[in-house]
Design a protein around this motif. Structure first.
Motif, PDB file in Angstrom:
ATOM      1  N   LYS A  69      40.446 -31.007  19.204  1.00 27.36           N
ATOM      2  CA  LYS A  69      39.284 -30.265  18.773  1.00 27.36           C
ATOM      3  C   LYS A  69      39.387 -29.295  17.893  1.00 27.36           C
ATOM      4  O   LYS A  69      40.428 -28.668  18.192  1.00 27.36           O
ATOM      5  CB  LYS A  69      38.770 -29.724  20.241  1.00 27.36           C
ATOM      6  CG  LYS A  69      37.099 -29.210  19.909  1.00 27.36           C
ATOM      7  CD  LYS A  69      36.841 -28.826  21.275  1.00 27.36           C
ATOM      8  CE  LYS A  69      35.129 -28.112  21.099  1.00 27.36           C
ATOM      9  NZ  LYS A  69      34.585 -27.488  22.268  1.00 27.36           N
ATOM     10  N   TYR A 102      40.950 -39.224  17.824  1.00 32.27           N
ATOM     11  CA  TYR A 102      39.752 -38.846  18.056  1.00 32.27           C
ATOM     12  C   TYR A 102      39.806 -37.249  17.607  1.00 32.27           C
ATOM     13  O   TYR A 102      40.254 -36.458  18.463  1.00 32.27           O
ATOM     14  CB  TYR A 102      39.107 -39.063  19.511  1.00 32.27           C
ATOM     15  CG  TYR A 102      37.697 -38.609  19.540  1.00 32.27           C
ATOM     16  CD1 TYR A 102      36.701 -39.554  19.039  1.00 32.27           C
ATOM     17  CD2 TYR A 102      37.405 -37.472  20.246  1.00 32.27           C
ATOM     18  CE1 TYR A 102      35.342 -39.177  19.366  1.00 32.27           C
ATOM     19  CE2 TYR A 102      36.186 -37.180  20.529  1.00 32.27           C
ATOM     20  CZ  TYR A 102      35.085 -38.155  19.931  1.00 32.27           C
ATOM     21  OH  TYR A 102      33.610 -37.649  20.358  1.00 32.27           O
ATOM     22  N   TYR A 104      37.324 -34.043  16.595  1.00 35.41           N
ATOM     23  CA  TYR A 104      36.082 -33.424  16.760  1.00 35.41           C
ATOM     24  C   TYR A 104      35.793 -31.949  16.716  1.00 35.41           C
ATOM     25  O   TYR A 104      36.674 -31.424  16.963  1.00 35.41           O
ATOM     26  CB  TYR A 104      35.176 -34.072  18.047  1.00 35.41           C
ATOM     27  CG  TYR A 104      35.815 -33.611  19.383  1.00 35.41           C
ATOM     28  CD1 TYR A 104      34.915 -32.607  20.109  1.00 35.41           C
ATOM     29  CD2 TYR A 104      37.080 -33.903  19.992  1.00 35.41           C
ATOM     30  CE1 TYR A 104      35.496 -32.297  21.193  1.00 35.41           C
ATOM     31  CE2 TYR A 104      37.354 -33.445  21.033  1.00 35.41           C
ATOM     32  CZ  TYR A 104      36.656 -32.720  21.820  1.00 35.41           C
ATOM     33  OH  TYR A 104      37.173 -32.088  22.858  1.00 35.41           O
ATOM     34  N   PHE A 120      33.286 -35.763   8.449  1.00 36.21           N
ATOM     35  CA  PHE A 120      32.744 -35.428   9.925  1.00 36.21           C
ATOM     36  C   PHE A 120      31.329 -35.738   9.755  1.00 36.21           C
ATOM     37  O   PHE A 120      30.635 -35.583   8.833  1.00 36.21           O
ATOM     38  CB  PHE A 120      33.175 -33.968  10.209  1.00 36.21           C
ATOM     39  CG  PHE A 120      34.253 -33.678  10.724  1.00 36.21           C
ATOM     40  CD1 PHE A 120      34.796 -33.718  12.024  1.00 36.21           C
ATOM     41  CD2 PHE A 120      35.328 -33.391   9.872  1.00 36.21           C
ATOM     42  CE1 PHE A 120      35.874 -33.405  12.524  1.00 36.21           C
ATOM     43  CE2 PHE A 120      36.713 -32.823  10.238  1.00 36.21           C
ATOM     44  CZ  PHE A 120      36.964 -33.112  11.412  1.00 36.21           C
ATOM     45  N   GLU A 123      26.797 -36.122  15.796  1.00 33.22           N
ATOM     46  CA  GLU A 123      26.669 -37.038  16.808  1.00 33.22           C
ATOM     47  C   GLU A 123      25.697 -36.472  17.786  1.00 33.22           C
ATOM     48  O   GLU A 123      26.240 -35.414  18.430  1.00 33.22           O
ATOM     49  CB  GLU A 123      28.165 -37.474  17.174  1.00 33.22           C
ATOM     50  CG  GLU A 123      28.136 -38.574  18.084  1.00 33.22           C
ATOM     51  CD  GLU A 123      29.688 -38.883  18.627  1.00 33.22           C
ATOM     52  OE1 GLU A 123      30.319 -38.670  19.525  1.00 33.22           O
ATOM     53  OE2 GLU A 123      30.309 -39.864  17.692  1.00 33.22           O
ATOM     54  N   LYS A 136      27.495 -31.486  17.552  1.00 37.89           N
ATOM     55  CA  LYS A 136      28.869 -32.154  17.748  1.00 37.89           C
ATOM     56  C   LYS A 136      28.986 -32.859  16.400  1.00 37.89           C
ATOM     57  O   LYS A 136      28.284 -33.506  15.941  1.00 37.89           O
ATOM     58  CB  LYS A 136      28.754 -33.146  19.109  1.00 37.89           C
ATOM     59  CG  LYS A 136      30.552 -33.676  19.194  1.00 37.89           C
ATOM     60  CD  LYS A 136      30.383 -34.455  20.562  1.00 37.89           C
ATOM     61  CE  LYS A 136      31.881 -34.985  20.642  1.00 37.89           C
ATOM     62  NZ  LYS A 136      31.780 -35.835  21.704  1.00 37.89           N
ATOM     63  N   VAL A 138      32.002 -35.719  14.713  1.00 40.30           N
ATOM     64  CA  VAL A 138      33.214 -36.347  14.944  1.00 40.30           C
ATOM     65  C   VAL A 138      33.967 -36.853  13.319  1.00 40.30           C
ATOM     66  O   VAL A 138      32.798 -37.173  12.703  1.00 40.30           O
ATOM     67  CB  VAL A 138      32.930 -37.694  15.649  1.00 40.30           C
ATOM     68  CG1 VAL A 138      33.995 -38.619  16.137  1.00 40.30           C
ATOM     69  CG2 VAL A 138      32.330 -37.103  17.095  1.00 40.30           C
TER      70      VAL A 138
END
Length: 141
Positions: A69, A102, A104, A120, A123, A136, A138
């Protein structure tokens, strides 16, 4: 702005500059509660942006149960629009482990375009965090 440098904040002095920038941007300007602003510091990798050796921006990343993150992107008002945000995002992405699967972040609405330049995508629905609207986002590989 002649020189822009983004470096990992490793010393106590560098971390104090990171926290000072975040206090100005998030707590003072945006009204975020300090107890929300300063969580997970010990498990995060912090970065400091310097313009002509003056602190001007900060951010961090941390590993979570979901992935990696990116958080707390803050640029002082007088340096906004000068490429500091882009330099922070690029440096943080380059610092992530090569197997970071992953990636985000939670973007404030006015920063969605910046993160989109780095692959990015939004989502889910818009939501509120610390009284501010976010999406959010991703990273698509």
């Amino acid at each position: 702005m002649d020189s822009l440098l983004v470096q990992k904040a490793l010393t106590k002095e560098e971390l104090e500059k990171v926290f000072a920038i975040r206090k100005i941007v998030f707590v003072d300007e945006q009204g975020c509660p300090p107890e929300l602003e300063y969580e997970n510091e010990d498990v995060s990798h912090h970065f400091l942006a310097l313009s002509d050796y003056k602190p001007c921006g900060a951010c961090r990343w941390r590993k979570t149960d979901a992935g990696y993150k990116l958080e707390r992107f803050a640029v002082l008002k007088e340096f906004r629009g000068c490429g500091v945000g882009r330099a922070l995002v690029a440096t943080v992405l380059a610092d992530l482990p090569s197997d970071a699967h992953y990636i985000y972040l939670n973007s404030q609405l006015d920063a969605v375009g910046l993160y989109a330049k780095f692959g990015f995508v939004t989502e889910g629905k818009q939501f509120e965090e610390a009284g501010i609207q976010h999406f959010k986002m991703v990273k698509k590989v």
